[in-house]
Scaffold this motif. Structure first.
Motif, PDB file in Angstrom:
ATOM      1  N   ILE A 208     -31.533 -97.243   3.792  1.00  0.00           N
ATOM      2  CA  ILE A 208     -30.702 -96.136   3.335  1.00  0.00           C
ATOM      3  C   ILE A 208     -29.966 -95.601   4.558  1.00  0.00           C
ATOM      4  CG2 ILE A 208     -30.640 -93.860   2.264  1.00  0.00           C
ATOM      5  CD1 ILE A 208     -33.155 -94.552   0.760  1.00  0.00           C
ATOM      6  N   GLY A 209     -28.655 -95.785   4.557  1.00  0.00           N
ATOM      7  CA  GLY A 209     -27.890 -95.399   5.730  1.00  0.00           C
ATOM      8  C   GLY A 209     -28.268 -96.264   6.915  1.00  0.00           C
ATOM      9  N   SER A 210     -28.733 -95.648   7.973  1.00  0.00           N
ATOM     10  CA  SER A 210     -29.175 -96.384   9.161  1.00  0.00           C
ATOM     11  C   SER A 210     -30.691 -96.403   9.288  1.00  0.00           C
ATOM     12  CB  SER A 210     -28.576 -95.746  10.423  1.00  0.00           C
ATOM     13  OG  SER A 210     -29.044 -94.401  10.571  1.00  0.00           O
ATOM     14  N   LYS A 211     -31.396 -96.043   8.211  1.00  0.00           N
ATOM     15  CA  LYS A 211     -32.849 -95.971   8.248  1.00  0.00           C
ATOM     16  C   LYS A 211     -33.466 -97.050   7.361  1.00  0.00           C
ATOM     17  CE  LYS A 211     -32.496 -91.989  10.493  1.00  0.00           C
ATOM     18  NZ  LYS A 211     -32.811 -91.845  11.922  1.00  0.00           N
ATOM     19  N   GLU A 245     -35.566 -96.927  12.671  1.00  0.00           N
ATOM     20  CA  GLU A 245     -34.126 -97.042  12.846  1.00  0.00           C
ATOM     21  C   GLU A 245     -33.683 -98.485  12.622  1.00  0.00           C
ATOM     22  OE1 GLU A 245     -31.965 -94.650  13.385  1.00  0.00           O
ATOM     23  OE2 GLU A 245     -33.483 -93.059  13.473  1.00  0.00           O
ATOM     24  N   GLU A 251     -26.987-101.394   3.914  1.00  0.00           N
ATOM     25  CA  GLU A 251     -27.780-101.385   2.692  1.00  0.00           C
ATOM     26  C   GLU A 251     -27.648-102.712   1.957  1.00  0.00           C
ATOM     27  OE1 GLU A 251     -26.941 -97.929   0.388  1.00  0.00           O
ATOM     28  OE2 GLU A 251     -27.278 -96.541   2.065  1.00  0.00           O
TER      29      GLU A 251
END
Length: 512
Positions: A208-211, A245, A251
């Protein structure tokens, strides 16, 4: 004249080494003064803790420690006792593409462990360790996606929309787990912990996003001695949820995560023998794969000038299939003794191999099942048997398959007449891909002193199209364009039926 090429970056990781290496370690140990003399060694249970991983020029090194618990019966009688032994190891995997700066993922596992008594106060322990090693080299290639030229040069370009599948991101995160656990009331209280084993399963994982968010479970299995010298087990499920991270992933990636113990400490807490303190240090290693689109300049020519091109071969990987196949072993083994009760059972995976039989790829894994049991006479014994387990996959020739084998949680053993019935699952996790070699333009030059067309050549050509012939090839051969051929013959762009009589208009240019 050198044409200027327009390029785009193709970023990601290349798998330069993927292998399993084996290492055997032996160690002589003295029984501590606080422990009684050894009468008979019953069994050796072991687990592995990962240490360091390092990429050097031409090789990768993985180190760690095997924690062995030697279970033995003392000379002065009484129940089973333990002797704890630590055996450090270093595994080396060699590969020409390995260099400093590469990412090394490693999953070590114990293949086998055994101990023999040299005398009542001295033992020799031998363990075999396997380390599944993957080395990924980060890289970026500039790929030609077009040529920049003014219209008067008459440059025609063939571009292809392609894609390549592979690692786009690696990530790792060490994380602790600490909790006070309670032995269920249905189980006897513990007087002494004999050994512990760890395994893990990762369930949900998504970007999700950069995670990268992932969840899973650590399974902690304890073997302990209860009152009356009874040997018992207790199993705990320890759920975890972590975030790490992954800025380069994006995604929709396919995520592979391995959670490996770095250290584990379990001890009784309190005097009643029902509570224990577990402190774990775990390492999550993730490889994220995705399909990356890429536009390739695969050919070009000029309708005006003679020219030449240079090309390079670009390997493009495509995902064929990935998944998990479960093979369940169910066997009755003769023990030579009448088994009364099963105290503990576990399975380790040994050497693995793959072979091809036409369109079928056969994965094979050696597995050793170990059962700690009491005979009908009350003697504590260990029974071990080895199996070869096959997993067939219908994968066409030319596929490359990377895979690992893991033992499922549903390991069972039960006494039967004359022996034991063993049942355990092996999960074969595989990823199959195919590599296509594709040509892409790396340089292009035009000779502005040499025109392609001549005044004495006909302006119109009639010819039949061949089977499998592309409109591009015809246009290039006659120094015209696909668009001109389509307009002259009433064809849709890119459509060239086999055996059709083509009217090919040629561009004329009068010299001088």
């Amino acid at each position: 004249m050198e044409l200027e090429l327009e390029t785009q970056p193709l970023r990601g990781y290349e798998t330069v080494l993927e292998t399993t290496v084996f290492r055997e370690e032996t160690l002589e140990s003295i029984v501590p003064d606080a422990c009684p003399d050894i009468q008979r060694i019953v069994d050796t249970e072991a687990r592995v803790e990962l240490g360091s991983r390092e990429a050097q020029e031409g090789r990768a090194e993985v180190s760690g420690t095997v924690r062995a618990s030697v279970l033995y019966l003392p000379e002065d009688g009484g129940g089973v006792r333990k002797l704890e032994i630590a055996l450090p190891f270093v595994c080396t995997a060699e590969g020409p593409g390995v260099r400093g700066g590469c990412t090394v993922t490693a999953v070590p596992r114990v293949v086998s462990a055994e101990t023999r008594s040299l005398n009542p106060r001295k033992v020799l322990t031998r363990v075999e360790v396997a380390a599944e090693v993957q080395v990924l080299a980060p890289g970026q290639r500039q790929i030609a996606c077009g040529a920049m030229s003014p219209p008067e040069l008459g440059v025609e370009q063939l571009k292809q929309e392609e894609g390549t599948y592979g690692p786009v991101c690696t990530a790792e995160k060490p994380f602790p787990f600490a909790d006070t656990l309670t032995i269920p009331a249905s189980r006897p209280a513990a007087e002494e912990l004999l050994c512990c084993r760890l395994s893990s399963e990762c369930g949900e994982a998504k970007v999700i996003g950069s995670k990268l968010i992932f969840k899973g479970t650590v399974f902690l299995r304890l073997l302990y001695r209860a009152a009356g010298d009874e040997v018992c087990t207790a199993v705990f499920e320890l759920p975890f949820s972590q975030i790490m991270e992954a800025p380069e992933a994006g995604e929709g990636c396919d995520v592979t995560i391995e959670v490996t113990p770095l250290s584990a400490d379990c001890a009784l807490a309190g005097g009643e023998g029902r509570e224990l303190r577990a402190e774990l240090e775990l390492l999550a290693q993730a490889v994220l794969r995705a399909r990356r689109p890429v536009t390739l300049l695969s050919d070009l020519y000029s309708t005006v000038y003679e020219g030449e091109t240079e090309g390079e071969i670009l390997p493009l990987e495509e995902l064929v299939e990935q998944g998990v196949r479960r093979e369940t072993v169910r066997e009755v083994v003769e023990t030579g003794v009448d088994v009364g009760t099963v105290c503990d059972v576990w399975v380790t995976v040994g050497r693995v191999s793959q072979s091809r039989e036409g369109p079928r790829l056969k994965l094979e894994a050696e597995a050793e099942a170990a059962v700690l049991c009491r005979t009908a006479e009350g003697t504590l014994e260990s029974v071990r048997r080895r199996f070869t387990v096959a997993c067939p996959l219908e994968l066409g020739e030319g596929c490359q398959c990377g895979w690992v084998c893991r033992v499922g949680q549903e390991v069972q053993a039960a006494p039967v007449s004359g022996g034991l019935e063993l049942r355990f699952p092996l999960d074969f996790r595989y990823l199959a891909k195919r590599v296509r070699q594709t040509r892409v333009i790396s340089a292009a030059r035009l000779d502005q002193e040499q025109l392609r067309d001549r005044a004495d050549q006909p302006s119109i050509v009639l010819r039949l199209s061949g089977t499998g012939e592309r409109l591009w090839d015809v246009a290039k051969a006659y120094a015209t364009t696909e668009q001109d051929i389509c307009q002259a013959n009433g064809l849709d762009e890119g459509d060239l039926p086999a055996g059709q009589l083509l009217l090919i208009p040629r561009k004329r240019r009068v010299e001088g």
